[in-house]
Design an enzyme around this catalytic site. Structure first.
Site, PDB file in Angstrom:
ATOM      1  N   ARG A  35      -8.199 -20.919 -53.254  1.00 15.64           N
ATOM      2  CA  ARG A  35      -9.265 -20.922 -52.255  1.00 15.64           C
ATOM      3  C   ARG A  35      -9.811 -22.333 -52.002  1.00 15.64           C
ATOM      4  O   ARG A  35     -10.265 -22.631 -50.896  1.00 15.64           O
ATOM      5  CB  ARG A  35     -10.382 -19.966 -52.690  1.00 15.64           C
ATOM      6  CG  ARG A  35     -11.401 -19.645 -51.592  1.00 15.64           C
ATOM      7  CD  ARG A  35     -12.321 -18.517 -52.024  1.00 15.64           C
ATOM      8  NE  ARG A  35     -13.274 -18.131 -50.987  1.00 15.64           N
ATOM      9  CZ  ARG A  35     -14.597 -18.263 -51.103  1.00 15.64           C
ATOM     10  NH1 ARG A  35     -15.115 -18.738 -52.223  1.00 15.64           N
ATOM     11  NH2 ARG A  35     -15.390 -17.888 -50.116  1.00 15.64           N
ATOM     12  N   ILE A  61     -15.974 -19.474 -44.431  1.00 14.75           N
ATOM     13  CA  ILE A  61     -14.912 -18.759 -45.137  1.00 14.75           C
ATOM     14  C   ILE A  61     -15.596 -17.567 -45.797  1.00 14.75           C
ATOM     15  O   ILE A  61     -16.624 -17.713 -46.455  1.00 14.75           O
ATOM     16  CB  ILE A  61     -14.207 -19.664 -46.165  1.00 14.75           C
ATOM     17  CG1 ILE A  61     -13.047 -18.928 -46.850  1.00 14.75           C
ATOM     18  CG2 ILE A  61     -15.168 -20.241 -47.186  1.00 14.75           C
ATOM     19  CD1 ILE A  61     -12.201 -19.833 -47.758  1.00 14.75           C
ATOM     20  N   SER A  62     -15.073 -16.376 -45.573  1.00 17.53           N
ATOM     21  CA  SER A  62     -15.764 -15.156 -45.997  1.00 17.53           C
ATOM     22  C   SER A  62     -15.838 -15.022 -47.514  1.00 17.53           C
ATOM     23  O   SER A  62     -15.029 -15.580 -48.257  1.00 17.53           O
ATOM     24  CB  SER A  62     -15.070 -13.920 -45.415  1.00 17.53           C
ATOM     25  OG  SER A  62     -15.201 -13.875 -44.021  1.00 17.53           O
ATOM     26  N   GLN A  63     -16.827 -14.271 -47.950  1.00 16.93           N
ATOM     27  CA  GLN A  63     -16.982 -13.897 -49.357  1.00 16.93           C
ATOM     28  C   GLN A  63     -15.694 -13.215 -49.836  1.00 16.93           C
ATOM     29  O   GLN A  63     -15.167 -12.334 -49.156  1.00 16.93           O
ATOM     30  CB  GLN A  63     -18.169 -12.940 -49.453  1.00 16.93           C
ATOM     31  CG  GLN A  63     -18.433 -12.343 -50.803  1.00 16.93           C
ATOM     32  CD  GLN A  63     -19.477 -11.235 -50.721  1.00 16.93           C
ATOM     33  OE1 GLN A  63     -19.873 -10.820 -49.622  1.00 16.93           O
ATOM     34  NE2 GLN A  63     -19.922 -10.760 -51.858  1.00 16.93           N
TER      35      GLN A  63
END
EC number: 2.1.1.77
Length: 211
Positions: A35, A61-63
Site C-alpha cells: 500500500r 486512497i480508501s480505508q
C-alpha cells in the site's frame, strides 16, 4: 515487496479478517499489495493503518476495510470482466487485478491516472485497461460488465452504469451526499434489486474530466 507479504501487511490482513472480511483471496491480495507504493513518501508510515489517506487533487486512497468489503461484494458472482470507476491511486485496481481476469478502470483526473498506470506496471499487472474520462458515463464499448465498482459517492446511481451491467451482474456503489450508503445492486433482466450494505464516507463522484 512484489507478491511477498510484509509483516505490516499481514497484520493488516489479520485485522480485516477479525473485522469480518472472510474471502481468502481478498485477504491474500491485500497482504501481497504494498500500500505504501500508492502513497506519498511522507505518508508511508501510515500505509498499513486501517484509514483513508489523501493522494492529492482532493482525492483519497480508501480505508483498507472498505477496499476489502467492496471487493468481497463484487466477487460474489465470480465476474470475468470488471469495471472500476475512479482509478485514483491505483490501489483498489491492484487488488481487483489480482482477483479477476479482466479489469477496465476509468479516471477523470489525468495526473492521477498517469501515476496509477506506472505503479500498476511496476507490480507486473497487465490485465488492466485504462480510460481517461467521465466516470458517470462508464465505458460503453468495453461492456457489458459482470461487475462494476464505483470508488466515489454518486448523488444517484448513474444510468449509464446500470445499462452497462450484464444480466445477473453486480454493481457496488456508495450513494448519497452528506449521508452515504454503500449499495449492492443486482441486475435481473430489465429490473434491478438493491440492498444497503453499510454507511460509508467517500469523496463525491464528479462529472467531466480534469487534466
Amino acid at each position: 515487496m512484489n507478491g511477498v507479504a510484509t509483516k505490516s501487511a499481514l497484520n493488516l490482513a489479520r485485522s480485516l479478517y477479525e473485522a469480518g472480511i472472510k474471502n481468502e483471496g481478498v485477504l491474500k491480495a491485500l497482504a501481497d499489495t504494498p500500500r505504501e507504493m500508492f502513497l506519498d513518501a511522507a505518508l508511508g508510515h501510515k500505509a498499513y493503518e486501517n484509514t483513508a489517506l489523501p493522494i492529492g487533487q482532493g482525492q483519497t486512497i480508501s480505508q483498507p476495510y472498505i477496499v476489502a468489503r467492496m471487493t468481497e461484494l463484487l466477487l460474489e458472482n465470480a465476474p470475468k470482466r470488471v469495471l472500476e470507476i475512479g482509478t485514483g491511486s491505483g490501489y483498489q485496481a491492484a487488488i481487483l487485478a489480482k482477483l479477476v481476469p479482466e479489469l477496465c478502470t476509468v479516471e477523470r483526473i489525468k495526473s492521477l491516472q498517469i501515476q496509477a498506470r506506472l505503479r500498476l506496471k511496476r507490480l507486473d499487472l497487465h490485465n488492466i485497461s485504462f480510460k481517461y474520462g467521465d466516470g458517470w458515463k462508464g465505458w460503453a464499448n468495453k461492456g457489458p460488465f459482470d461487475s462494476i465498482m464505483v470508488t466515489a459517492a454518486a448523488s444517484t446511481i448513474p444510468e449509464a452504469l446500470l445499462t452497462q451491467l450484464a444480466d445477473k451482474g453486480v454493481l457496488v456503489i456508495p450513494v448519497g451526499d452528506e449521508s452515504q450508503q454503500l449499495l449492492k445492486v443486482v441486475r435481473h433482466g430489465d429490473t434491478f434489486s438493491s440492498e444497503v450494505v453499510e454507511m460509508v464516507r467517500f469523496v463525491p463522484l464528479v462529472n467531466g474530466e480534469l487534466a
